[in-house]
Design a protein around this motif. Structure first.
Motif, PDB file in Angstrom:
ATOM      1  N   ILE A   1      37.644 109.316  37.534  1.00 39.05           N
ATOM      2  CA  ILE A   1      38.514 110.328  36.924  1.00 39.05           C
ATOM      3  C   ILE A   1      38.874 109.933  35.499  1.00 39.05           C
ATOM      4  N   LEU A   2      39.147 108.667  35.270  1.00 43.78           N
ATOM      5  CA  LEU A   2      39.435 108.198  33.905  1.00 43.78           C
ATOM      6  C   LEU A   2      38.229 108.396  32.983  1.00 43.78           C
ATOM      7  N   THR A   3      37.061 108.034  33.495  1.00 38.67           N
ATOM      8  CA  THR A   3      35.838 108.165  32.709  1.00 38.67           C
ATOM      9  C   THR A   3      35.562 109.619  32.355  1.00 38.67           C
ATOM     10  N   GLU A   4      35.628 110.490  33.358  1.00 35.97           N
ATOM     11  CA  GLU A   4      35.358 111.919  33.134  1.00 35.97           C
ATOM     12  C   GLU A   4      36.431 112.550  32.256  1.00 35.97           C
ATOM     13  N   GLY A   5      37.674 112.186  32.487  1.00 44.90           N
ATOM     14  CA  GLY A   5      38.757 112.733  31.670  1.00 44.90           C
ATOM     15  C   GLY A   5      38.622 112.328  30.209  1.00 44.90           C
ATOM     16  N   ALA A   6      38.330 111.058  29.978  1.00 45.95           N
ATOM     17  CA  ALA A   6      38.157 110.585  28.602  1.00 45.95           C
ATOM     18  C   ALA A   6      36.986 111.298  27.927  1.00 45.95           C
ATOM     19  N   THR A   7      35.917 111.507  28.674  1.00 46.87           N
ATOM     20  CA  THR A   7      34.739 112.176  28.116  1.00 46.87           C
ATOM     21  C   THR A   7      35.056 113.621  27.759  1.00 46.87           C
ATOM     22  N   THR A   8      35.800 114.297  28.602  1.00 47.15           N
ATOM     23  CA  THR A   8      36.173 115.685  28.333  1.00 47.15           C
ATOM     24  C   THR A   8      37.094 115.778  27.119  1.00 47.15           C
ATOM     25  N   VAL A   9      38.080 114.903  27.051  1.00 51.00           N
ATOM     26  CA  VAL A   9      38.989 114.912  25.898  1.00 51.00           C
ATOM     27  C   VAL A   9      38.211 114.604  24.620  1.00 51.00           C
ATOM     28  N   ALA A  10      37.304 113.633  24.675  1.00 44.31           N
ATOM     29  CA  ALA A  10      36.525 113.270  23.488  1.00 44.31           C
ATOM     30  C   ALA A  10      35.596 114.401  23.052  1.00 44.31           C
ATOM     31  N   ALA A  11      35.130 115.209  23.997  1.00 43.24           N
ATOM     32  CA  ALA A  11      34.282 116.352  23.625  1.00 43.24           C
ATOM     33  C   ALA A  11      35.070 117.342  22.778  1.00 43.24           C
ATOM     34  N   LEU A  12      36.359 117.445  23.045  1.00 44.25           N
ATOM     35  CA  LEU A  12      37.213 118.365  22.292  1.00 44.25           C
ATOM     36  C   LEU A  12      37.734 117.739  21.010  1.00 44.25           C
ATOM     37  N   THR A  13      37.996 116.438  21.039  1.00 45.89           N
ATOM     38  CA  THR A  13      38.494 115.712  19.870  1.00 45.89           C
ATOM     39  C   THR A  13      37.700 114.414  19.746  1.00 45.89           C
ATOM     40  N   PRO A  14      36.500 114.497  19.143  1.00 46.19           N
ATOM     41  CA  PRO A  14      35.613 113.323  19.092  1.00 46.19           C
ATOM     42  C   PRO A  14      36.267 112.109  18.442  1.00 46.19           C
ATOM     43  N   GLY A  15      35.858 110.979  18.926  1.00 40.90           N
ATOM     44  CA  GLY A  15      36.345 109.712  18.423  1.00 40.90           C
ATOM     45  C   GLY A  15      36.628 108.781  19.585  1.00 40.90           C
ATOM     46  N   PRO A  16      36.923 107.522  19.299  1.00 43.37           N
ATOM     47  CA  PRO A  16      37.066 106.516  20.344  1.00 43.37           C
ATOM     48  C   PRO A  16      38.406 106.538  21.087  1.00 43.37           C
ATOM     49  N   GLU A  17      39.396 107.235  20.560  1.00 42.16           N
ATOM     50  CA  GLU A  17      40.746 107.170  21.131  1.00 42.16           C
ATOM     51  C   GLU A  17      40.819 107.518  22.612  1.00 42.16           C
ATOM     52  N   PRO A  18      40.168 108.580  23.089  1.00 39.97           N
ATOM     53  CA  PRO A  18      40.262 108.851  24.529  1.00 39.97           C
ATOM     54  C   PRO A  18      39.764 107.677  25.386  1.00 39.97           C
ATOM     55  N   ALA A  19      38.732 106.998  24.948  1.00 38.45           N
ATOM     56  CA  ALA A  19      38.229 105.836  25.691  1.00 38.45           C
ATOM     57  C   ALA A  19      39.222 104.684  25.628  1.00 38.45           C
ATOM     58  N   HIS A  20      39.853 104.502  24.473  1.00 39.12           N
ATOM     59  CA  HIS A  20      40.850 103.433  24.345  1.00 39.12           C
ATOM     60  C   HIS A  20      42.042 103.687  25.266  1.00 39.12           C
TER      61      HIS A  20
END
Length: 177
Positions: free
Chosen positions: A146-165
């Motif tokens: 869920i963390l991985t998928e959520g971070a990927t979805t957020v990053a698709a909308l706002t690209p950059g490393p922050e969702p992964a961090h």
């Protein structure tokens, strides 16, 4: 050009165009033009668009999971292996052509008609996360997915490393329990 070269060129074109513009927005003629492969050969190698979509996603699945697995298995310590997943995601999210998860994008476009490789990819990702989890904890793997998928979805909308961090910070809390 032999069939193997034609297949590679078609898959390269399909990956670039489907990932950037969407599966439904790209026709076979555009794949033909971009790849330089004659239409007759294209349809001999991939008799229907669905077969090309499946082959594109299968190839992407192998490459994506191989790269993630290598990055995650590099550290010796299990906790560091889990956290390496989020470091890998941060790098992926900063790639210039990043458009989110190709598998979720395909499912979003095609719904129930999406190739089975979409579900297989997510199951393989879950299995990898379970293997990386201390004690192969399936509940932790569920949360990490869920963390991985959520971070990927957020990053698709706002690209950059922050969702992964941010996801990595949450993963650290989960691992501390």
């Amino acid at each position: 050009m032999d069939d193997e070269e034609a297949r590679t060129r078609l898959l390269d074109a399909a990956e670039e165009l489907f990932y950037r513009h969407g599966i439904q927005a790209v026709g076979m003629d555009r794949i033909r033009t971009t790849s330089g492969v004659p239409l007759k050969r294209l349809y001999r190698l991939f008799p229907a668009k669905e077969s090309l979509v499946t082959a594109y996603l299968e190839r992407r699945d192998r490459r994506w999971l191989t790269s993630l697995r290598a990055a995650a298995l590099a550290p010796a310590e299990p906790r560091a292996r889990v956290l390496a997943v989020f470091d890998w995601l941060a790098d992926w999210f900063t790639e210039p052509d990043f458009r989110g998860c190709a598998f979720l994008n395909a499912h979003g476009e095609l719904g129930a008609a999406a190739p089975e490789v979409v579900r297989v990819h997510k199951a393989e990702l879950h299995a990898l996360l379970a293997d990386l989890s201390p004690d192969a904890d399936p509940a932790l793997a569920d949360r990490l997915l869920i963390l991985t998928e959520g971070a990927t979805t957020v990053a698709a909308l706002t690209p950059g490393p922050e969702p992964a961090h941010r996801a990595r910070e949450i993963a650290e809390l989960l691992l501390a329990k």
